[in-house]
Design an enzyme around this catalytic site. Structure first.
Site, PDB file in Angstrom:
ATOM      1  N   ASP A 170      18.210 -26.959   6.473  1.00  0.00           N
ATOM      2  CA  ASP A 170      17.015 -26.096   6.440  1.00  0.00           C
ATOM      3  C   ASP A 170      16.367 -26.136   7.818  1.00  0.00           C
ATOM      4  O   ASP A 170      15.172 -26.391   7.974  1.00  0.00           O
ATOM      5  CB  ASP A 170      16.042 -26.584   5.365  1.00  0.00           C
ATOM      6  CG  ASP A 170      14.918 -25.580   5.093  1.00  0.00           C
ATOM      7  OD1 ASP A 170      15.013 -24.422   5.554  1.00  0.00           O
ATOM      8  OD2 ASP A 170      13.924 -25.958   4.437  1.00  0.00           O
ATOM      9  N   LEU A 171      17.182 -25.864   8.832  1.00  0.00           N
ATOM     10  CA  LEU A 171      16.807 -26.136  10.216  1.00  0.00           C
ATOM     11  C   LEU A 171      16.059 -24.966  10.850  1.00  0.00           C
ATOM     12  O   LEU A 171      16.503 -24.380  11.831  1.00  0.00           O
ATOM     13  CB  LEU A 171      18.051 -26.492  11.030  1.00  0.00           C
ATOM     14  CG  LEU A 171      17.793 -27.215  12.353  1.00  0.00           C
ATOM     15  CD1 LEU A 171      17.142 -28.564  12.131  1.00  0.00           C
ATOM     16  CD2 LEU A 171      19.091 -27.375  13.124  1.00  0.00           C
TER      17      LEU A 171
END
Length: 264
Positions: A170-171
């Protein structure tokens, strides 16, 4: 531990600054099950490649983390982060998936292993959220049909097969804390996945010095030809999640990404 300051809300939980008995500042989240987040932070830390906050305590509906003092984003920190991210990915994972049930925001996520990345991505990441968005009335039957067609194309257009990478999952920029010297990663949806997924997420909403991050990454770990064209493929999942969470505002971006995948 004593709560000394409220920091607002995020999704279904509240955020706080706390103090431990020894005087250390800590970051506290309350109001949800943070087991997956704590497991992901510890799993990322195992690689010894990227900076993540220490998990001090996780219990019931509370997560206590090391306090990170933030600073200004710098090109030097971005270059370092690009190399560190490449090292994290190269550390690898046992399989596509993770040995704990996943979450992203307040939504559950299936981390059970799959034999190939296309199968994992389609069946564990994209289609569950497409169907949830449909059930919430945020995608039409025609929208779902388009997205299912794009998913059928994934095995053909995802590029050369690669072993599982250890990815954050979830960068986006909000999960990067800049300290001046380096980047600290928070709020992971960590699992064994495809390394291009992290890079596509960085590109989705932008980040300071993104070109420097990607340049340093590619020097350390060259990417397969066509990686830029595959960015929309890796953005199907986060966009579907955003449609589930926030509705119509992200629908057109999700459908546009699906069309881009069909055009590969």
């Amino acid at each position: 531990m004593k709560i000394v300051r409220d920091l607002g809300r995020s999704h279904a939980w509240t955020l706080h600054e706390g103090r431990l008995g020894d005087g250390r500042r800590v970051f506290v989240k309350r109001g949800a099950d943070f087991t997956a987040e704590a497991a992901g932070l510890r799993w990322l830390a195992e690689a010894g490649a990227v900076a993540v906050p220490e998990v001090i305590e996780v219990r019931e509906d509370t997560l206590v983390l090391e306090w990170i003092e933030t600073g200004r984003p710098t090109a030097e920190a971005a270059e370092r982060f690009g190399r560190e991210l490449a090292a994290l990915h190269a550390f690898g994972a046992e399989s596509f998936g993770a040995p704990w049930p996943g979450t992203i925001a307040e939504l559950p996520m299936d981390n059970s292993p799959a034999p190939t990345w296309p199968e994992f991505y389609v069946t564990r990441r994209v289609l569950p959220f497409v169907r949830l968005a449909r059930d919430r009335g945020r995608l039409s039957a025609l929208d779902v049909e388009l997205l299912e067609e794009a998913c059928e194309r994934v095995p053909e257009v995802c590029g050369p097969a690669e072993p599982p990478s250890r990815i954050h999952g979830d960068l986006w920029n909000g999960n990067l804390l800049w300290t001046g010297e380096r980047v600290v990663l928070i709020d992971p949806a960590a699992h064994g996945g495809h390394r291009e997924t992290d890079l596509a997420m960085l590109s989705l909403f932008g980040a300071p010095h993104l070109g420097t991050i990607l340049g340093a990454y590619r020097e350390a770990a060259p990417l397969a030809d066509g990686w830029r064209q595959r960015i929309p493929l890796h953005q199907l999942h986060p966009l579907a999640v955003h449609v589930c969470l926030f509705g119509e505002a992200y629908r057109s971006s999700l459908l546009s990404a699906a069309r881009d995948v069909l055009a590969l």
